[in-house]
Scaffold this motif. Structure first.
Motif, PDB file in Angstrom:
ATOM      1  N   PHE A  33       6.577  19.067 -59.261  1.00 15.98           N
ATOM      2  CA  PHE A  33       7.272  18.319 -58.220  1.00 15.98           C
ATOM      3  C   PHE A  33       6.458  17.125 -57.727  1.00 15.98           C
ATOM      4  O   PHE A  33       7.024  16.177 -57.178  1.00 15.98           O
ATOM      5  CB  PHE A  33       7.592  19.236 -57.040  1.00 15.98           C
ATOM      6  N   CYS A  34       5.142  17.195 -57.868  1.00 14.67           N
ATOM      7  CA  CYS A  34       4.263  16.113 -57.416  1.00 14.67           C
ATOM      8  C   CYS A  34       4.096  15.032 -58.473  1.00 14.67           C
ATOM      9  O   CYS A  34       3.520  13.977 -58.180  1.00 14.67           O
ATOM     10  CB  CYS A  34       2.876  16.659 -57.062  1.00 14.67           C
ATOM     11  N   ARG A  35       4.593  15.283 -59.671  1.00 14.48           N
ATOM     12  CA  ARG A  35       4.360  14.357 -60.769  1.00 14.48           C
ATOM     13  C   ARG A  35       5.259  13.132 -60.667  1.00 14.48           C
ATOM     14  O   ARG A  35       6.316  13.143 -60.041  1.00 14.48           O
ATOM     15  CB  ARG A  35       4.605  15.072 -62.100  1.00 14.48           C
ATOM     16  N   TYR A  36       4.834  12.086 -61.316  1.00 17.48           N
ATOM     17  CA  TYR A  36       5.560  10.813 -61.312  1.00 17.48           C
ATOM     18  C   TYR A  36       6.990  11.003 -61.810  1.00 17.48           C
ATOM     19  O   TYR A  36       7.933  10.454 -61.222  1.00 17.48           O
ATOM     20  CB  TYR A  36       4.810   9.821 -62.204  1.00 17.48           C
ATOM     21  N   TRP A  54      16.120   9.142 -46.636  1.00 19.76           N
ATOM     22  CA  TRP A  54      14.789   9.285 -47.228  1.00 19.76           C
ATOM     23  C   TRP A  54      14.407   7.929 -47.829  1.00 19.76           C
ATOM     24  O   TRP A  54      14.852   7.597 -48.922  1.00 19.76           O
ATOM     25  CB  TRP A  54      14.785  10.324 -48.347  1.00 19.76           C
ATOM     26  N   ALA A  55      13.593   7.164 -47.146  1.00 20.16           N
ATOM     27  CA  ALA A  55      13.143   5.877 -47.667  1.00 20.16           C
ATOM     28  C   ALA A  55      11.744   6.055 -48.258  1.00 20.16           C
ATOM     29  O   ALA A  55      10.794   6.366 -47.530  1.00 20.16           O
ATOM     30  CB  ALA A  55      13.106   4.826 -46.562  1.00 20.16           C
ATOM     31  N   PRO A  56      11.582   5.905 -49.570  1.00 17.40           N
ATOM     32  CA  PRO A  56      10.253   6.070 -50.160  1.00 17.40           C
ATOM     33  C   PRO A  56       9.230   5.176 -49.471  1.00 17.40           C
ATOM     34  O   PRO A  56       9.471   3.980 -49.248  1.00 17.40           O
ATOM     35  CB  PRO A  56      10.462   5.659 -51.625  1.00 17.40           C
ATOM     36  N   TYR A  57       8.096   5.774 -49.129  1.00 21.58           N
ATOM     37  CA  TYR A  57       7.022   5.052 -48.442  1.00 21.58           C
ATOM     38  C   TYR A  57       5.714   5.775 -48.783  1.00 21.58           C
ATOM     39  O   TYR A  57       5.095   6.419 -47.952  1.00 21.58           O
ATOM     40  CB  TYR A  57       7.273   5.037 -46.930  1.00 21.58           C
ATOM     41  N   HIS A  58       5.371   5.658 -50.066  1.00 24.64           N
ATOM     42  CA  HIS A  58       4.233   6.394 -50.591  1.00 24.64           C
ATOM     43  C   HIS A  58       2.920   5.736 -50.162  1.00 24.64           C
ATOM     44  O   HIS A  58       2.844   4.506 -50.052  1.00 24.64           O
ATOM     45  CB  HIS A  58       4.300   6.472 -52.117  1.00 24.64           C
ATOM     46  N   LEU A  59       1.922   6.554 -49.940  1.00 26.97           N
ATOM     47  CA  LEU A  59       0.624   6.063 -49.485  1.00 26.97           C
ATOM     48  C   LEU A  59      -0.313   5.895 -50.667  1.00 26.97           C
ATOM     49  O   LEU A  59      -0.541   6.837 -51.435  1.00 26.97           O
ATOM     50  CB  LEU A  59       0.019   7.053 -48.478  1.00 26.97           C
ATOM     51  N   CYS A  60      -0.845   4.701 -50.798  1.00 33.03           N
ATOM     52  CA  CYS A  60      -1.874   4.406 -51.792  1.00 33.03           C
ATOM     53  C   CYS A  60      -3.103   3.901 -51.032  1.00 33.03           C
ATOM     54  O   CYS A  60      -3.033   2.884 -50.335  1.00 33.03           O
ATOM     55  CB  CYS A  60      -1.378   3.353 -52.786  1.00 33.03           C
ATOM     56  N   VAL A  61      -4.193   4.623 -51.142  1.00 37.16           N
ATOM     57  CA  VAL A  61      -5.435   4.232 -50.483  1.00 37.16           C
ATOM     58  C   VAL A  61      -6.337   3.573 -51.530  1.00 37.16           C
ATOM     59  O   VAL A  61      -6.557   4.145 -52.609  1.00 37.16           O
ATOM     60  CB  VAL A  61      -6.146   5.453 -49.860  1.00 37.16           C
ATOM     61  N   ARG A  62      -6.820   2.394 -51.223  1.00 29.61           N
ATOM     62  CA  ARG A  62      -7.695   1.676 -52.158  1.00 29.61           C
ATOM     63  C   ARG A  62      -9.066   1.441 -51.542  1.00 29.61           C
ATOM     64  O   ARG A  62      -9.211   1.344 -50.319  1.00 29.61           O
ATOM     65  CB  ARG A  62      -7.072   0.339 -52.567  1.00 29.61           C
ATOM     66  N   ARG A  63     -10.044   1.353 -52.420  1.00 28.49           N
ATOM     67  CA  ARG A  63     -11.379   0.927 -52.014  1.00 28.49           C
ATOM     68  C   ARG A  63     -11.876  -0.064 -53.046  1.00 28.49           C
ATOM     69  O   ARG A  63     -11.933   0.251 -54.236  1.00 28.49           O
ATOM     70  CB  ARG A  63     -12.337   2.125 -51.899  1.00 28.49           C
ATOM     71  N   LEU A  70      -3.812   9.008 -53.357  1.00 24.98           N
ATOM     72  CA  LEU A  70      -2.364   8.832 -53.359  1.00 24.98           C
ATOM     73  C   LEU A  70      -1.712   9.989 -52.631  1.00 24.98           C
ATOM     74  O   LEU A  70      -2.203  11.120 -52.667  1.00 24.98           O
ATOM     75  CB  LEU A  70      -1.827   8.781 -54.795  1.00 24.98           C
ATOM     76  N   ALA A  71      -0.580   9.705 -51.996  1.00 23.08           N
ATOM     77  CA  ALA A  71       0.209  10.757 -51.348  1.00 23.08           C
ATOM     78  C   ALA A  71       1.677  10.363 -51.412  1.00 23.08           C
ATOM     79  O   ALA A  71       2.024   9.231 -51.052  1.00 23.08           O
ATOM     80  CB  ALA A  71      -0.213  10.961 -49.894  1.00 23.08           C
ATOM     81  N   PRO A  72       2.556  11.268 -51.856  1.00 20.60           N
ATOM     82  CA  PRO A  72       3.990  10.969 -51.783  1.00 20.60           C
ATOM     83  C   PRO A  72       4.431  10.925 -50.325  1.00 20.60           C
ATOM     84  O   PRO A  72       3.999  11.753 -49.509  1.00 20.60           O
ATOM     85  CB  PRO A  72       4.631  12.153 -52.518  1.00 20.60           C
ATOM     86  N   GLY A  73       5.252   9.959 -49.975  1.00 17.09           N
ATOM     87  CA  GLY A  73       5.655   9.836 -48.575  1.00 17.09           C
ATOM     88  C   GLY A  73       7.015   9.191 -48.411  1.00 17.09           C
ATOM     89  O   GLY A  73       7.501   8.472 -49.305  1.00 17.09           O
ATOM     90  N   TYR A  74       7.629   9.457 -47.243  1.00 16.06           N
ATOM     91  CA  TYR A  74       8.971   8.960 -46.957  1.00 16.06           C
ATOM     92  C   TYR A  74       9.115   8.666 -45.474  1.00 16.06           C
ATOM     93  O   TYR A  74       8.584   9.401 -44.628  1.00 16.06           O
ATOM     94  CB  TYR A  74      10.036   9.997 -47.373  1.00 16.06           C
ATOM     95  N   LEU A  75       9.826   7.602 -45.153  1.00 13.39           N
ATOM     96  CA  LEU A  75      10.284   7.360 -43.793  1.00 13.39           C
ATOM     97  C   LEU A  75      11.610   8.087 -43.630  1.00 13.39           C
ATOM     98  O   LEU A  75      12.537   7.884 -44.423  1.00 13.39           O
ATOM     99  CB  LEU A  75      10.463   5.864 -43.541  1.00 13.39           C
ATOM    100  N   SER A 106       4.755  13.238 -45.518  1.00 19.08           N
ATOM    101  CA  SER A 106       4.289  13.409 -46.883  1.00 19.08           C
ATOM    102  C   SER A 106       4.852  14.739 -47.351  1.00 19.08           C
ATOM    103  O   SER A 106       4.473  15.802 -46.842  1.00 19.08           O
ATOM    104  CB  SER A 106       2.763  13.417 -46.961  1.00 19.08           C
ATOM    105  N   ALA A 107       5.779  14.677 -48.293  1.00 17.36           N
ATOM    106  CA  ALA A 107       6.518  15.866 -48.700  1.00 17.36           C
ATOM    107  C   ALA A 107       7.182  15.600 -50.040  1.00 17.36           C
ATOM    108  O   ALA A 107       7.226  14.462 -50.515  1.00 17.36           O
ATOM    109  CB  ALA A 107       7.578  16.226 -47.653  1.00 17.36           C
ATOM    110  N   ILE A 108       7.726  16.655 -50.619  1.00 14.35           N
ATOM    111  CA  ILE A 108       8.568  16.536 -51.795  1.00 14.35           C
ATOM    112  C   ILE A 108      10.003  16.740 -51.327  1.00 14.35           C
ATOM    113  O   ILE A 108      10.329  17.808 -50.800  1.00 14.35           O
ATOM    114  CB  ILE A 108       8.199  17.590 -52.864  1.00 14.35           C
TER     115      ILE A 108
END
Length: 382
Positions: A33-36, A54-63, A70-75, A106-108
């Motif tokens: 369920f977490c896979r692309y 459910w508006a996709p709003y995935h979190l991508c953290v960069r350095r 990465l985290a799956p996320g939705y508004l 952050s959910a599926i």
């Protein structure tokens, strides 16, 4: 003394703003369920996005430009399809003239399965990253006018790390079956009391008049997908008055993207299909997700959704069977109580204080129920 470069938050309105290899590099060993492929199937089919709430709003953290987490996320503009119930919180906000929606989770979608929610790149410590980004998450949420942020069904270690950063932890209970090295279904039922074993064997009598078949991967043909989707829609319509959260293009996309993770178990009388249950799997666990039928037959739901799943786990050496949310009736069939978790960051100070009190009392009740459920398990005493 040198300091580490700061983390930067990037928000993705579509998962295809990353490639499958970029996403799955961090989620390769996670539940399917977490896979692309799964998340992209939801978006491509329109099950999320648009008017779904459910508006996709995935979190991508960069350095330094590189993906750190990465985290799956939705508004969310409602609380449907989450299985962590906060309707009373939304009502309290409305009663005080405040807006509870939108919120970020952050959910599926539509899937109450425990799994990793925040996956970090090699060489990065998960809790350190979480401590570093929580203030930024709080600031960003406020800038969007959100009431708060939630992580639904994270793993225990993630939930504890979130709790240490003042994300309020909630508990709930599901019922999972555990494979203790059984060689057969009969060996499993031999561990139960005589009364429960007899009841289960009685429920399985429906097999005498039906043919039950398993289909995996590419063996799930377009015709089978069409038949299964009909079952799914009919059952949702009877239960909820709508055709379900998922559509036929989603299931077809799922069959293309994650064929190796799919098991479809169908029941027929003669040449006429009557019912079907769709499972997903990984190397350790079987996940019972969707089911439907055209004819009510005694024991058929338990057979396709529970006992066939147990059979499959035994046949393939899978350790655990997660048959879905809730369901105290699973106890009588050998499913054991299992704690699940969610974590909540509430932006309104007074509501945060009230919710903290509520969650503390709720936790006590949940743990008391766990004790009761353990006493109700149907296994023979030593």
């Amino acid at each position: 003394m040198a300091t580490s470069p700061p983390f930067e938050l990037e928000w993705l309105s579509r998962i295809d703003q990353l490639t499958a290899s970029q996403w799955d590099l961090l989620f390769a060993d996670a539940p399917p369920f977490c896979r692309y492929g799964y998340l992209n199937a939801l978006e491509r089919s329109g099950c999320v996005g648009g008017q779904s709430g459910w508006a996709p709003y995935h979190l991508c953290v960069r350095r330094q430009g590189q993906i750190a987490a990465l985290a799956p996320g939705y508004l969310k503009r409602h609380s449907y399809g989450e299985y962590v119930f906060d309707w009373s919180w939304a009502d309290a906000y409305q009663h005080h003239g405040l807006a509870y929606y939108p919120k970020w989770i952050s959910a599926i979608p539509f899937t109450p399965v425990t799994g990793p929610r925040l996956r970090v790149a090699p060489g990065i410590q998960s809790e350190s990253l979480l401590a570093a980004i929580t203030p930024s998450l709080h600031h960003h949420g406020l800038s969007l006018g959100l009431s708060g942020m939630q992580w639904l069904f994270p793993r225990l270690d993630e939930s504890q790390a979130l709790a240490r950063q003042q994300w309020r932890q909630r508990l709930d209970i599901q019922f999972h079956w555990h494979n203790r090295g059984y060689a057969s279904f009969e060996q499993f039922t031999d561990t139960l009391t005589a009364r429960r074993r007899k009841a289960i064997l009685k429920e399985r009598r429906c097999r005498a008049t039906l043919t039950i078949e398993r289909f995996e991967g590419a063996a799930i043909t377009p015709a089978l997908w069409q038949q299964f989707f009909r079952f799914y829609q009919l059952t949702y319509a009877k239960r909820s008055g709508h055709g379900g959260y998922l559509n036929q293009p989603f299931f077809e996309a799922l069959g293309q993207a994650l064929a190796e993770n799919l098991v479809l178990i169908m029941a027929r009388r003669g040449d006429h299909w009557l019912a079907g249950a769709l499972y997903l799997k990984d190397k350790e666990c079987l996940y019972g997700r969707y089911w439907g039928c055209t004819e009510a037959i005694d024991g058929l739901h338990f057979e396709l959704c529970y006992y066939q799943g147990i059979d499959y786990c035994i046949d393939h050496g899978l350790c655990r069977f997660d048959a879905g949310a809730q369901g105290e009736h699973k106890l009588r069939r050998g499913f054991e109580p299992t704690l699940t978790y969610s974590n909540h960051l509430v932006f309104h100070p007074q509501f945060d204080e009230a919710i903290a009190s509520f969650v503390g009392q709720e936790t006590e009740r949940v743990l008391q129920r766990m004790q009761v459920y353990h006493r109700q398990l149907p296994f023979k005493s030593d």
